[in-house]
Design a protein around this motif. Sequence first.
Motif, PDB file in Angstrom:
ATOM      1  N   ILE A 247       0.944  -1.359  -0.060  1.00  0.00           N
ATOM      2  CA  ILE A 247       0.137  -0.034   0.019  1.00  0.00           C
ATOM      3  C   ILE A 247       0.846   1.262  -0.024  1.00  0.00           C
ATOM      4  N   ILE A 248       1.789   1.054   0.736  1.00  0.00           N
ATOM      5  CA  ILE A 248       2.706   2.532   0.933  1.00  0.00           C
ATOM      6  C   ILE A 248       3.893   2.519  -0.531  1.00  0.00           C
ATOM      7  N   TYR A 249       4.055   1.208  -0.931  1.00  0.00           N
ATOM      8  CA  TYR A 249       4.806   1.087  -2.376  1.00  0.00           C
ATOM      9  C   TYR A 249       3.966   1.937  -3.385  1.00  0.00           C
ATOM     10  N   ASP A 250       2.545   1.538  -3.333  1.00  0.00           N
ATOM     11  CA  ASP A 250       1.768   2.163  -4.409  1.00  0.00           C
ATOM     12  C   ASP A 250       1.584   3.487  -4.176  1.00  0.00           C
ATOM     13  N   SER A 251       1.489   4.243  -2.935  1.00  0.00           N
ATOM     14  CA  SER A 251       1.388   5.417  -2.729  1.00  0.00           C
ATOM     15  C   SER A 251       2.468   6.191  -3.560  1.00  0.00           C
ATOM     16  N   TRP A 252       3.874   5.678  -3.666  1.00  0.00           N
ATOM     17  CA  TRP A 252       5.117   6.258  -4.076  1.00  0.00           C
ATOM     18  C   TRP A 252       4.915   6.311  -5.633  1.00  0.00           C
ATOM     19  N   ARG A 281      14.854   1.578  -8.902  1.00  0.00           N
ATOM     20  CA  ARG A 281      14.165   0.438  -9.527  1.00  0.00           C
ATOM     21  C   ARG A 281      12.658   0.924 -10.141  1.00  0.00           C
ATOM     22  N   MET A 282      11.999   1.244  -9.107  1.00  0.00           N
ATOM     23  CA  MET A 282      10.476   1.644  -9.518  1.00  0.00           C
ATOM     24  C   MET A 282      10.562   2.547 -10.909  1.00  0.00           C
ATOM     25  N   VAL A 298      -6.468   0.334 -13.655  1.00  0.00           N
ATOM     26  CA  VAL A 298      -6.436  -0.869 -13.384  1.00  0.00           C
ATOM     27  C   VAL A 298      -4.885  -1.432 -13.819  1.00  0.00           C
ATOM     28  N   THR A 299      -4.661  -0.883 -15.073  1.00  0.00           N
ATOM     29  CA  THR A 299      -3.261  -1.463 -15.625  1.00  0.00           C
ATOM     30  C   THR A 299      -1.953  -1.039 -15.003  1.00  0.00           C
ATOM     31  N   SER A 300      -2.174   0.222 -14.566  1.00  0.00           N
ATOM     32  CA  SER A 300      -1.198   0.903 -13.574  1.00  0.00           C
ATOM     33  C   SER A 300      -0.947   0.074 -12.405  1.00  0.00           C
ATOM     34  N   LYS A 301      -2.236  -0.196 -11.691  1.00  0.00           N
ATOM     35  CA  LYS A 301      -2.060  -0.842 -10.417  1.00  0.00           C
ATOM     36  C   LYS A 301      -1.525  -2.182 -10.963  1.00  0.00           C
ATOM     37  N   LEU A 302      -1.596  -3.064 -11.685  1.00  0.00           N
ATOM     38  CA  LEU A 302      -1.058  -4.271 -12.016  1.00  0.00           C
ATOM     39  C   LEU A 302       0.518  -4.015 -12.425  1.00  0.00           C
ATOM     40  N   SER A 307       5.924  -4.360 -10.327  1.00  0.00           N
ATOM     41  CA  SER A 307       7.264  -3.968  -9.715  1.00  0.00           C
ATOM     42  C   SER A 307       7.551  -4.087  -8.182  1.00  0.00           C
ATOM     43  N   PHE A 308       6.366  -4.081  -7.487  1.00  0.00           N
ATOM     44  CA  PHE A 308       6.507  -4.186  -5.905  1.00  0.00           C
ATOM     45  C   PHE A 308       7.251  -5.665  -5.950  1.00  0.00           C
ATOM     46  N   MET A 309       6.713  -6.688  -6.605  1.00  0.00           N
ATOM     47  CA  MET A 309       6.929  -8.113  -6.218  1.00  0.00           C
ATOM     48  C   MET A 309       8.504  -8.169  -6.662  1.00  0.00           C
ATOM     49  N   ALA A 310       8.913  -7.727  -7.592  1.00  0.00           N
ATOM     50  CA  ALA A 310      10.241  -7.812  -8.186  1.00  0.00           C
ATOM     51  C   ALA A 310      11.293  -6.917  -7.299  1.00  0.00           C
ATOM     52  N   SER A 311      10.892  -5.972  -6.407  1.00  0.00           N
ATOM     53  CA  SER A 311      11.517  -5.139  -5.514  1.00  0.00           C
ATOM     54  C   SER A 311      11.579  -5.516  -3.982  1.00  0.00           C
TER      55      SER A 311
END
Length: 316
Positions: A247-252, A281-282, A298-302, A307-311
Amino acid sequence: MSPLISICIPAYKNVLFLKRLLDSIAIQDFKAYEVAVCDDSPDGNVEALVMGYEGKFPALKYQHNQPPRGMPENWNAVIAMATGQWIKIMHDDDWFLTADALNKFASRTHTAADFIFSNYENNFMDPAGKIIRKGSMVFPKYRLQAIIREPLLLLADNKIGPPSVCMVRKAAGISYDKRLRWRVDIDYYKTVLSKRPAAELLEDILVGVGINENQVTNQTKNIPEVELPEAFILLQKYGTVSLKNWIIYDSWWRMFRNMHIDSYEKLQQFVPETWPPVIIRMLHFMQRTPQFFLKTGVTSKLCMLLSFMASKSRIQ
């Protein structure tokens, strides 16, 4: 004997709205309080208004700043004037909605909490101050413990709200970071809850929050020159470990996307500092992502989740 609550008002020119606030304080049925006003105005209009309330409050203090301090230093200045056990910041365009609002705040001061906040009502106003639309803001109670554990979740959505809905024990000794404007309230909540991790939610809607075109939000949101330097300050203060939370990663991610910062080179144009690897990396991931994917929620969230899982495993 010191009062239980200090109502601290950082004022600036806004006589019409300030009168509404002072009137809402005068009718409170709880009386163990003082009012402190620290005034950044260039003229004497606020002082004249405030002095007209002498005798209507149990205690009243007024200070005129020369030169003006600006926000949030004026917030810290009015807190320094307070002698109460609890600090209740009230911005001059906000007000108490009911005569028992302060009493309800006071009713929780005997708990273990050092941070008390209420639900509130947003009031959207035209330039003349007329309320044209209202909306109740109700904190999701089930999220309270999660936010106490990690207040930076508020970066995704500040569910607590503005400082006027909060009251903090003075003994916590917390000041607002004078380097911040846009993230100043979230940074304050993070500091308080990290140092004194106990909070109470008042589920009644007790505070009216005035929203108008001159507010700081309208002058800072999605403006890279403001938001990005403040984002860097937060990383310096708290590190990057919170970005292990998606959730925090998504806020950035959303902050960069909304400001069209899709490469490290663009970020460096606004804050030419060495950013943490997780941010680099993001942005490299965003740079390799087709723009039309980033423009759709939707596609941005995906893409963000990929990106999150890779980092995640490399965030320190």
